[in-house]
Design a protein around this motif. Structure first.
Motif, PDB file in Angstrom:
ATOM      1  N   PHE A  98      30.860  89.830  -7.357  1.00  0.00           N
ATOM      2  CA  PHE A  98      30.810  89.700  -5.870  1.00  0.00           C
ATOM      3  C   PHE A  98      31.323  89.368  -4.712  1.00  0.00           C
ATOM      4  CE2 PHE A  98      28.790  87.977  -1.515  1.00  0.00           C
ATOM      5  CZ  PHE A  98      27.936  88.729  -1.771  1.00  0.00           C
ATOM      6  N   ALA A  99      32.433  88.466  -5.257  1.00  0.00           N
ATOM      7  CA  ALA A  99      33.291  88.617  -4.634  1.00  0.00           C
ATOM      8  C   ALA A  99      34.732  89.325  -4.525  1.00  0.00           C
ATOM      9  CB  ALA A  99      33.773  86.938  -5.408  1.00  0.00           C
ATOM     10  N   ALA A 100      35.040  89.813  -5.802  1.00  0.00           N
ATOM     11  CA  ALA A 100      36.345  91.079  -5.336  1.00  0.00           C
ATOM     12  C   ALA A 100      35.469  92.023  -4.692  1.00  0.00           C
ATOM     13  CB  ALA A 100      36.162  91.881  -6.737  1.00  0.00           C
ATOM     14  N   LEU A 101      34.113  92.288  -4.774  1.00  0.00           N
ATOM     15  CA  LEU A 101      33.485  93.237  -4.002  1.00  0.00           C
ATOM     16  C   LEU A 101      33.837  92.885  -2.312  1.00  0.00           C
ATOM     17  CD1 LEU A 101      30.116  94.252  -5.206  1.00  0.00           C
ATOM     18  CD2 LEU A 101      32.412  96.292  -4.947  1.00  0.00           C
ATOM     19  N   LEU A 102      34.262  91.884  -2.059  1.00  0.00           N
ATOM     20  CA  LEU A 102      33.714  91.546  -0.494  1.00  0.00           C
ATOM     21  C   LEU A 102      35.436  90.626  -0.872  1.00  0.00           C
ATOM     22  CD1 LEU A 102      29.916  89.805  -0.209  1.00  0.00           C
ATOM     23  CD2 LEU A 102      31.416  92.425   1.253  1.00  0.00           C
ATOM     24  N   ALA A 103      36.279  90.826  -1.154  1.00  0.00           N
ATOM     25  CA  ALA A 103      37.475  89.958  -0.857  1.00  0.00           C
ATOM     26  C   ALA A 103      38.422  90.191   0.080  1.00  0.00           C
ATOM     27  CB  ALA A 103      38.225  91.202  -2.415  1.00  0.00           C
ATOM     28  N   ASP A 104      38.230  91.697   0.998  1.00  0.00           N
ATOM     29  CA  ASP A 104      39.046  92.088   2.448  1.00  0.00           C
ATOM     30  C   ASP A 104      37.913  91.453   3.644  1.00  0.00           C
ATOM     31  OD1 ASP A 104      40.967  93.370   0.202  1.00  0.00           O
ATOM     32  OD2 ASP A 104      39.500  95.466   1.214  1.00  0.00           O
ATOM     33  N   HIS A 105      36.829  90.976   3.522  1.00  0.00           N
ATOM     34  CA  HIS A 105      35.791  90.278   4.191  1.00  0.00           C
ATOM     35  C   HIS A 105      36.059  88.421   4.519  1.00  0.00           C
ATOM     36  CE1 HIS A 105      34.377  94.754   5.776  1.00  0.00           C
ATOM     37  NE2 HIS A 105      34.611  94.732   4.140  1.00  0.00           N
ATOM     38  N   ALA A 106      36.578  88.084   3.880  1.00  0.00           N
ATOM     39  CA  ALA A 106      36.484  86.751   3.043  1.00  0.00           C
ATOM     40  C   ALA A 106      36.929  85.769   1.690  1.00  0.00           C
ATOM     41  CB  ALA A 106      34.258  86.511   3.074  1.00  0.00           C
ATOM     42  N   ASP A 107      37.273  84.654   2.253  1.00  0.00           N
ATOM     43  CA  ASP A 107      37.541  84.016   1.249  1.00  0.00           C
ATOM     44  C   ASP A 107      36.922  83.599   0.615  1.00  0.00           C
ATOM     45  OD1 ASP A 107      39.874  81.548   0.484  1.00  0.00           O
ATOM     46  OD2 ASP A 107      38.148  80.199   0.457  1.00  0.00           O
ATOM     47  N   PRO A 108      37.963  83.603  -1.137  1.00  0.00           N
ATOM     48  CA  PRO A 108      36.592  83.241  -2.460  1.00  0.00           C
ATOM     49  C   PRO A 108      35.790  82.226  -2.298  1.00  0.00           C
ATOM     50  CG  PRO A 108      38.205  84.648  -2.814  1.00  0.00           C
ATOM     51  CD  PRO A 108      39.056  84.032  -1.449  1.00  0.00           C
ATOM     52  N   ALA A 109      36.237  80.871  -2.521  1.00  0.00           N
ATOM     53  CA  ALA A 109      35.583  79.636  -1.655  1.00  0.00           C
ATOM     54  C   ALA A 109      34.476  79.848  -0.900  1.00  0.00           C
ATOM     55  CB  ALA A 109      36.429  78.509  -1.300  1.00  0.00           C
ATOM     56  N   LEU A 134      32.770  82.267   0.683  1.00  0.00           N
ATOM     57  CA  LEU A 134      31.282  83.154   0.099  1.00  0.00           C
ATOM     58  C   LEU A 134      30.873  83.078  -1.487  1.00  0.00           C
ATOM     59  CD1 LEU A 134      31.274  86.617   0.074  1.00  0.00           C
ATOM     60  CD2 LEU A 134      32.289  87.020  -1.551  1.00  0.00           C
ATOM     61  N   ASP A 135      31.864  81.826  -1.791  1.00  0.00           N
ATOM     62  CA  ASP A 135      30.870  81.951  -2.667  1.00  0.00           C
ATOM     63  C   ASP A 135      29.971  80.125  -2.128  1.00  0.00           C
ATOM     64  OD1 ASP A 135      31.663  82.901  -4.595  1.00  0.00           O
ATOM     65  OD2 ASP A 135      33.323  81.134  -5.622  1.00  0.00           O
ATOM     66  N   ASN A 136      30.452  79.134  -1.205  1.00  0.00           N
ATOM     67  CA  ASN A 136      28.976  78.551  -0.538  1.00  0.00           C
ATOM     68  C   ASN A 136      28.762  79.007   0.589  1.00  0.00           C
ATOM     69  OD1 ASN A 136      31.164  76.868  -1.007  1.00  0.00           O
ATOM     70  ND2 ASN A 136      32.622  76.136   0.146  1.00  0.00           N
ATOM     71  N   ARG A 137      29.425  80.297   1.025  1.00  0.00           N
ATOM     72  CA  ARG A 137      27.815  80.590   1.554  1.00  0.00           C
ATOM     73  C   ARG A 137      26.997  81.535   0.386  1.00  0.00           C
ATOM     74  NH1 ARG A 137      30.882  83.694   6.954  1.00  0.00           N
ATOM     75  NH2 ARG A 137      28.700  84.084   7.376  1.00  0.00           N
ATOM     76  N   LEU A 138      27.041  82.102  -0.776  1.00  0.00           N
ATOM     77  CA  LEU A 138      26.333  83.366  -1.420  1.00  0.00           C
ATOM     78  C   LEU A 138      24.970  81.555  -1.891  1.00  0.00           C
ATOM     79  CD1 LEU A 138      25.020  85.056  -3.124  1.00  0.00           C
ATOM     80  CD2 LEU A 138      27.300  85.369  -5.127  1.00  0.00           C
ATOM     81  N   ILE A 139      25.760  80.834  -2.192  1.00  0.00           N
ATOM     82  CA  ILE A 139      24.801  79.455  -3.166  1.00  0.00           C
ATOM     83  C   ILE A 139      23.643  78.872  -1.897  1.00  0.00           C
ATOM     84  CG2 ILE A 139      24.677  76.935  -4.005  1.00  0.00           C
ATOM     85  CD1 ILE A 139      27.986  78.274  -4.684  1.00  0.00           C
ATOM     86  N   ALA A 140      24.244  78.878  -0.672  1.00  0.00           N
ATOM     87  CA  ALA A 140      23.795  78.702   0.938  1.00  0.00           C
ATOM     88  C   ALA A 140      22.359  79.492   0.689  1.00  0.00           C
ATOM     89  CB  ALA A 140      23.986  78.416   1.907  1.00  0.00           C
ATOM     90  N   SER A 141      22.654  80.834   0.183  1.00  0.00           N
ATOM     91  CA  SER A 141      21.477  81.647   0.609  1.00  0.00           C
ATOM     92  C   SER A 141      20.550  81.662  -0.069  1.00  0.00           C
ATOM     93  CB  SER A 141      22.864  83.143   0.633  1.00  0.00           C
ATOM     94  OG  SER A 141      21.288  84.757   0.707  1.00  0.00           O
ATOM     95  N   VAL A 142      21.080  81.907  -1.752  1.00  0.00           N
ATOM     96  CA  VAL A 142      20.239  81.615  -2.894  1.00  0.00           C
ATOM     97  C   VAL A 142      19.469  80.298  -2.506  1.00  0.00           C
ATOM     98  CG1 VAL A 142      20.269  80.907  -5.675  1.00  0.00           C
ATOM     99  CG2 VAL A 142      21.764  82.553  -4.090  1.00  0.00           C
ATOM    100  N   SER A 143      19.684  79.214  -2.386  1.00  0.00           N
ATOM    101  CA  SER A 143      19.219  78.254  -2.183  1.00  0.00           C
ATOM    102  C   SER A 143      17.929  78.437  -1.040  1.00  0.00           C
ATOM    103  CB  SER A 143      20.142  76.799  -2.507  1.00  0.00           C
ATOM    104  OG  SER A 143      21.080  76.529  -2.890  1.00  0.00           O
ATOM    105  N   ARG A 144      18.002  78.778  -0.073  1.00  0.00           N
ATOM    106  CA  ARG A 144      17.495  78.902   1.098  1.00  0.00           C
ATOM    107  C   ARG A 144      16.478  80.179   0.515  1.00  0.00           C
ATOM    108  NH1 ARG A 144      21.446  79.870   4.024  1.00  0.00           N
ATOM    109  NH2 ARG A 144      20.922  82.707   4.206  1.00  0.00           N
ATOM    110  N   ASN A 145      16.841  80.946  -0.203  1.00  0.00           N
ATOM    111  CA  ASN A 145      16.049  82.054  -0.325  1.00  0.00           C
ATOM    112  C   ASN A 145      14.944  81.420  -1.280  1.00  0.00           C
ATOM    113  OD1 ASN A 145      16.662  83.833   1.695  1.00  0.00           O
ATOM    114  ND2 ASN A 145      18.324  84.454   0.246  1.00  0.00           N
ATOM    115  N   LEU A 146      14.547  80.990  -2.417  1.00  0.00           N
ATOM    116  CA  LEU A 146      13.981  80.123  -3.285  1.00  0.00           C
ATOM    117  C   LEU A 146      13.035  80.117  -2.727  1.00  0.00           C
ATOM    118  CD1 LEU A 146      16.622  77.768  -5.573  1.00  0.00           C
ATOM    119  CD2 LEU A 146      16.203  79.243  -6.081  1.00  0.00           C
ATOM    120  N   GLN A 147      12.391  79.140  -2.015  1.00  0.00           N
ATOM    121  CA  GLN A 147      10.895  79.961  -1.171  1.00  0.00           C
ATOM    122  C   GLN A 147      10.624  80.921  -0.953  1.00  0.00           C
ATOM    123  OE1 GLN A 147      10.550  78.450   3.024  1.00  0.00           O
ATOM    124  NE2 GLN A 147      12.521  78.602   3.102  1.00  0.00           N
TER     125      GLN A 147
END
Length: 234
Positions: A29-40, A42-55
């Motif tokens: 996923f990070a490789a696909l969006l390498a041109d749009h976001a810093d990897p770190a 992106l990881d933080n935002r993905l983790i936040a999204s996953v945690s938020r969407n658990l419910q």
């Protein structure tokens, strides 16, 4: 002390590898969006999204895939190319088809304790994916009951212990997640044995209940039988 008659097991990263495949998908996923976001970032935002969407989506590959899509849309201000969306969906499908690799000592440990205890499986995640992994693992025959749940909390364990065991005081829960396998099972009145895994999602981390009289930690599942015997010794 009450004799332990039932051993309940977590599945992912307790009996077979799981988190490593999520990490590989996250790298893709990070490789696909390498041109749009810093990897770190992106990881933080993905983790936040996953945690938020658990419910909304629960635990597992499908919810993870939806959260990748949501993050990609957010990162690109909804300008993510269709090609990238297609690649994310492909990565999600691949996450549902990785081979099942049992962890060291699992077969021998289950065979040893099955001779003296009732074994049950308590796992959370996508129903179809968990059923696929259990079938592919070849471990289903060890368990007298299998529970695939949307979440693991005190109420979940209380219900399962009432249905499948002689009571929580006669049960030990075994798993790699302090937050999902250990703390809520102890709160429900059972014993608990923690087996750390090298890769653990941040959502599953918590403080160890080191002073708890019904808690134990082992380095690998090969030490399970001895530890169960120790837990119920006077």
């Amino acid at each position: 002390m009450a004799a332990i008659t039932t051993i309940a097991f977590d599945a992912d990263d307790t009996l077979w590898q799981s988190e490593q495949y999520f990490r590989l998908t996250q790298q893709r996923f990070a490789a696909l969006l390498a041109d749009h976001a810093d990897p770190a970032d992106l990881d933080n935002r993905l983790i936040a999204s996953v945690s938020r969407n658990l419910q909304h989506y629960g635990f597992g590959a499908k919810g993870f895939t939806l959260s990748m899509l949501e993050t990609a849309l957010d990162i690109t201000d909804h300008r993510v190319p269709g090609r990238v969306i297609a690649e994310i969906l492909a990565a999600g499908r691949e996450l549902l088809s990785f081979p099942v690799e049992t962890l060291p000592h699992v077969d021998a440990a289950l065979a040893a304790v099955q001779a003296t205890h009732r074994l049950i499986l308590v796992t959370k995640g996508d129903l179809l994916d968990q059923e696929r992994k259990l079938a592919a693992s070849g471990l289903a025959e060890y368990f007298s009951a299998i529970e695939i749940v949307s979440d693991k909390n005190q109420a979940t364990y209380a219900r399962i212990f009432a249905r499948h065991t002689d009571g929580p005081e006669h049960t030990v829960m075994v798993g790699n997640s302090l937050r999902s396998d250990i703390l809520p099972a102890l709160a429900a009145g059972s014993h608990a044995i923690y087996i750390p895994h090298d890769l653990t999602w941040s959502h599953e981390r918590a403080d160890e209940p080191l002073a708890h009289p019904r808690y134990a930690r082992i380095a690998h599942i090969g030490a399970l039988a001895e530890t169960v015997a120790h837990l119920q010794s006077p």
